[in-house]
Scaffold this motif. Structure first.
Motif, PDB file in Angstrom:
ATOM      1  N   MET A 145       0.835  -1.167   0.000  1.00 16.62           N
ATOM      2  CA  MET A 145       0.000   0.000   0.000  1.00 16.62           C
ATOM      3  C   MET A 145       0.889   1.242   0.000  1.00 16.62           C
ATOM      4  SD  MET A 145      -2.874   1.350   2.734  1.00 16.62           S
ATOM      5  CE  MET A 145      -2.332   0.223   3.927  1.00 16.62           C
ATOM      6  N   ILE A 146       0.629   2.170  -0.891  1.00 14.80           N
ATOM      7  CA  ILE A 146       1.379   3.430  -0.965  1.00 14.80           C
ATOM      8  C   ILE A 146       0.747   4.438  -0.012  1.00 14.80           C
ATOM      9  CG2 ILE A 146       1.999   5.376  -2.429  1.00 14.80           C
ATOM     10  CD1 ILE A 146       2.076   3.414  -4.771  1.00 14.80           C
ATOM     11  N   THR A 147       1.572   5.013   0.860  1.00 15.29           N
ATOM     12  CA  THR A 147       1.064   5.995   1.817  1.00 15.29           C
ATOM     13  C   THR A 147       1.668   7.374   1.606  1.00 15.29           C
ATOM     14  OG1 THR A 147       2.738   5.358   3.428  1.00 15.29           O
ATOM     15  CG2 THR A 147       0.597   4.266   3.586  1.00 15.29           C
ATOM     16  N   SER A 148       2.732   7.465   0.802  1.00 15.32           N
ATOM     17  CA  SER A 148       3.326   8.771   0.542  1.00 15.32           C
ATOM     18  C   SER A 148       4.107   8.738  -0.764  1.00 15.32           C
ATOM     19  CB  SER A 148       4.248   9.179   1.689  1.00 15.32           C
ATOM     20  OG  SER A 148       5.278   8.239   1.842  1.00 15.32           O
ATOM     21  N   MET A 149       4.331   9.940  -1.324  1.00 14.99           N
ATOM     22  CA  MET A 149       5.104  10.085  -2.557  1.00 14.99           C
ATOM     23  C   MET A 149       5.929  11.346  -2.486  1.00 14.99           C
ATOM     24  SD  MET A 149       2.698   9.286  -5.727  1.00 14.99           S
ATOM     25  CE  MET A 149       1.636   7.883  -5.766  1.00 14.99           C
ATOM     26  N   ARG A 150       7.022  11.348  -3.256  1.00 17.82           N
ATOM     27  CA  ARG A 150       7.864  12.537  -3.356  1.00 17.82           C
ATOM     28  C   ARG A 150       8.389  12.619  -4.773  1.00 17.82           C
ATOM     29  NH1 ARG A 150       8.420  17.240  -1.111  1.00 17.82           N
ATOM     30  NH2 ARG A 150      10.120  17.280   0.348  1.00 17.82           N
ATOM     31  N   GLU A 151       8.280  13.811  -5.381  1.00 15.04           N
ATOM     32  CA  GLU A 151       8.872  14.033  -6.694  1.00 15.04           C
ATOM     33  C   GLU A 151      10.209  14.718  -6.479  1.00 15.04           C
ATOM     34  OE1 GLU A 151      10.349  16.039  -9.988  1.00 15.04           O
ATOM     35  OE2 GLU A 151       9.459  17.195  -8.375  1.00 15.04           O
ATOM     36  N   HIS A 152      11.235  14.259  -7.201  1.00 22.01           N
ATOM     37  CA  HIS A 152      12.561  14.863  -7.092  1.00 22.01           C
ATOM     38  C   HIS A 152      13.297  14.698  -8.408  1.00 22.01           C
ATOM     39  CE1 HIS A 152      16.170  16.331  -5.158  1.00 22.01           C
ATOM     40  NE2 HIS A 152      16.837  15.270  -5.606  1.00 22.01           N
ATOM     41  N   LYS A 153      13.654  15.827  -9.019  1.00 20.49           N
ATOM     42  CA  LYS A 153      14.448  15.855 -10.250  1.00 20.49           C
ATOM     43  C   LYS A 153      13.899  14.938 -11.346  1.00 20.49           C
ATOM     44  CE  LYS A 153      18.718  17.392  -8.185  1.00 20.49           C
ATOM     45  NZ  LYS A 153      20.157  17.198  -8.093  1.00 20.49           N
ATOM     46  N   GLY A 154      12.586  15.020 -11.584  1.00 22.92           N
ATOM     47  CA  GLY A 154      11.986  14.266 -12.681  1.00 22.92           C
ATOM     48  C   GLY A 154      11.682  12.814 -12.384  1.00 22.92           C
ATOM     49  N   HIS A 155      11.728  12.412 -11.123  1.00 20.17           N
ATOM     50  CA  HIS A 155      11.379  11.054 -10.726  1.00 20.17           C
ATOM     51  C   HIS A 155      10.367  11.110  -9.584  1.00 20.17           C
ATOM     52  CE1 HIS A 155      15.173  10.369 -12.802  1.00 20.17           C
ATOM     53  NE2 HIS A 155      14.744   9.131 -12.999  1.00 20.17           N
ATOM     54  N   LEU A 156       9.475  10.128  -9.544  1.00 22.36           N
ATOM     55  CA  LEU A 156       8.474  10.028  -8.494  1.00 22.36           C
ATOM     56  C   LEU A 156       8.832   8.838  -7.617  1.00 22.36           C
ATOM     57  CD1 LEU A 156       5.764  11.204  -7.515  1.00 22.36           C
ATOM     58  CD2 LEU A 156       4.641   9.475  -8.926  1.00 22.36           C
ATOM     59  N   TYR A 157       8.882   9.059  -6.297  1.00 19.75           N
ATOM     60  CA  TYR A 157       9.268   8.028  -5.333  1.00 19.75           C
ATOM     61  C   TYR A 157       8.094   7.709  -4.417  1.00 19.75           C
ATOM     62  CZ  TYR A 157      13.970   9.217  -6.840  1.00 19.75           C
ATOM     63  OH  TYR A 157      15.089   9.439  -7.605  1.00 19.75           O
ATOM     64  N   GLY A 176       9.554   2.773  -4.456  1.00 16.61           N
ATOM     65  CA  GLY A 176       9.525   2.640  -5.901  1.00 16.61           C
ATOM     66  C   GLY A 176      10.126   3.872  -6.555  1.00 16.61           C
ATOM     67  N   VAL A 177      10.467   3.744  -7.819  1.00 18.63           N
ATOM     68  CA  VAL A 177      10.994   4.865  -8.587  1.00 18.63           C
ATOM     69  C   VAL A 177      10.337   4.844  -9.963  1.00 18.63           C
ATOM     70  CG1 VAL A 177      13.032   5.953  -9.592  1.00 18.63           C
ATOM     71  CG2 VAL A 177      13.235   4.720  -7.443  1.00 18.63           C
ATOM     72  N   TYR A 178       9.706   5.973 -10.322  1.00 17.22           N
ATOM     73  CA  TYR A 178       9.105   6.124 -11.634  1.00 17.22           C
ATOM     74  C   TYR A 178       9.683   7.369 -12.282  1.00 17.22           C
ATOM     75  CZ  TYR A 178       5.612   2.795 -10.034  1.00 17.22           C
ATOM     76  OH  TYR A 178       4.994   1.680  -9.556  1.00 17.22           O
TER      77      TYR A 178
END
Length: 42
Positions: A1-13, A23-25
């Protein structure tokens, strides 16, 4: 289950509190040129 996300330098974590991994997208269309300051933890 995903509970948080962070975008950094063109990637979503995405991550979760019950996971031992993240994860890394790649976001190929992300425009990060307007964010010149580095992210710092509060």
């Amino acid at each position: 289950m995903i509970t948080s996300m962070r975008e950094h330098k063109g990637h979503l974590y995405p991550g979760g509190i019950s996971n031992k991994r993240i994860g890394v997208y790649e976001l190929p269309d992300a425009d990060i040129s307007k964010y010149q300051r580095p992210w710092r933890a509060a």
